[in-house]
Enzyme design. Structure first.
Site, PDB file in Angstrom:
ATOM      1  N   HIS A  92      79.743  10.297 -29.868  1.00 41.61           N
ATOM      2  CA  HIS A  92      79.405  11.293 -28.633  1.00 41.61           C
ATOM      3  C   HIS A  92      79.862  10.289 -27.399  1.00 41.61           C
ATOM      4  O   HIS A  92      80.464  10.825 -26.485  1.00 41.61           O
ATOM      5  CB  HIS A  92      78.174  11.760 -29.018  1.00 41.61           C
ATOM      6  CG  HIS A  92      77.579  12.662 -27.726  1.00 41.61           C
ATOM      7  ND1 HIS A  92      77.411  13.731 -27.752  1.00 41.61           N
ATOM      8  CD2 HIS A  92      77.331  12.413 -26.407  1.00 41.61           C
ATOM      9  CE1 HIS A  92      77.102  14.528 -26.676  1.00 41.61           C
ATOM     10  NE2 HIS A  92      76.920  13.509 -25.813  1.00 41.61           N
ATOM     11  N   GLU A  93      79.253   9.098 -27.249  1.00 44.01           N
ATOM     12  CA  GLU A  93      79.417   8.512 -26.093  1.00 44.01           C
ATOM     13  C   GLU A  93      81.105   8.119 -26.012  1.00 44.01           C
ATOM     14  O   GLU A  93      81.200   7.933 -24.793  1.00 44.01           O
ATOM     15  CB  GLU A  93      78.424   7.240 -26.289  1.00 44.01           C
ATOM     16  CG  GLU A  93      76.936   7.714 -26.030  1.00 44.01           C
ATOM     17  CD  GLU A  93      76.561   8.756 -25.229  1.00 44.01           C
ATOM     18  OE1 GLU A  93      76.893   8.756 -24.046  1.00 44.01           O
ATOM     19  OE2 GLU A  93      75.446   9.391 -25.677  1.00 44.01           O
TER      20      GLU A  93
ATOM     21  N   CYS B 169      73.363  16.924 -25.564  1.00 45.30           N
ATOM     22  CA  CYS B 169      73.885  16.435 -24.434  1.00 45.30           C
ATOM     23  C   CYS B 169      73.004  16.459 -23.117  1.00 45.30           C
ATOM     24  O   CYS B 169      72.651  17.463 -22.603  1.00 45.30           O
ATOM     25  CB  CYS B 169      75.237  16.581 -24.047  1.00 45.30           C
ATOM     26  SG  CYS B 169      76.267  15.475 -22.884  1.00 45.30           S
TER      27      CYS B 169
ATOM     28  N   HIS C  13      82.576  10.737 -24.321  1.00 47.98           N
ATOM     29  CA  HIS C  13      82.418  10.903 -22.930  1.00 47.98           C
ATOM     30  C   HIS C  13      83.360  10.129 -22.098  1.00 47.98           C
ATOM     31  O   HIS C  13      83.808  10.353 -21.003  1.00 47.98           O
ATOM     32  CB  HIS C  13      80.903  10.557 -22.557  1.00 47.98           C
ATOM     33  CG  HIS C  13      80.078  11.704 -22.700  1.00 47.98           C
ATOM     34  ND1 HIS C  13      80.166  12.671 -21.944  1.00 47.98           N
ATOM     35  CD2 HIS C  13      78.585  11.906 -23.523  1.00 47.98           C
ATOM     36  CE1 HIS C  13      79.066  13.590 -21.925  1.00 47.98           C
ATOM     37  NE2 HIS C  13      78.375  12.976 -22.941  1.00 47.98           N
TER      38      HIS C  13
END
Length: 178
Positions: free
Chosen positions: A146-147, A104, A150
């Site tokens: 993953h995004e 990341c 976030h």
């Protein structure tokens, strides 16, 4: 010959938010204004992602608590996927769950084995408000998940457990940026 501009070509590189910054730990707000400010943010995010040599970047990683992410990421067949999603919703995350290395830009230089399904579908909008649906497999599916994490205030370190988490947190404490 390429038609249109290269993403990020007109953007400016912004400072990255690093682990420990409160903006990374809270859910982001929905985008309601699809005007020029959003287009500038997306351009800046592409420029920042490329400068940091990443494959994806969420708006809160540049200090903007908005539901937006950009990506330029290959899948496991080396097919390149480039785009952005505004107000994304992860509508599918299924298939075989694989543990793979995940890094990341908000934890520079570190990575840990993180479990993710190998297929994902995200729905949302473009900077102009058009509907978009993005399918990902393999590494690209990992990127999409993953995004999306976030934007919910979750970093991959939150998904790592046991000895892997202990090792990662030890590396975070020793990191020059920490």
């Amino acid at each position: 010959m390429r038609h249109g501009s290269i993403p990020g070509a007109h953007g400016r590189v912004r400072p990255l938010s690093l682990l420990g910054d409160p903006v990374l730990a809270q859910p982001c707000r929905e985008v309601t204004d699809f005007g020029p400010g959003l287009a500038r943010l997306v351009e800046d995010m592409f420029a920042t992602m490329y400068a940091a040599q990443g494959v994806g970047l969420a708006a809160n990683q540049v200090g903007e608590a908005l539901r937006v992410f950009v990506y330029d990421c290959p899948d496991d067949d080396e097919v390149r996927h480039v785009g952005h999603v505004v107000n994304p919703r992860l509508v599918e995350a299924d298939g075989i769950v694989l543990r793979g290395p995940e890094g990341c830009l908000s934890l520079p230089g570190l990575e840990a084995g993180t479990e993710r399904p190998d297929h994902a579908v995200v729905e949302g909008r473009t900077v102009t408000g058009d509907l978009v649906r993005v399918h990902g497999t393999g590494f690209f599916a990992r990127c999409l998940q993953h995004e999306c994490d976030h934007l919910e205030g979750v970093v991959y370190a939150d998904r790592v457990g046991g000895w892997r988490r202990k090792r990662l947190m030890r590396q975070v404490r020793r990191a020059s940026w920490s």
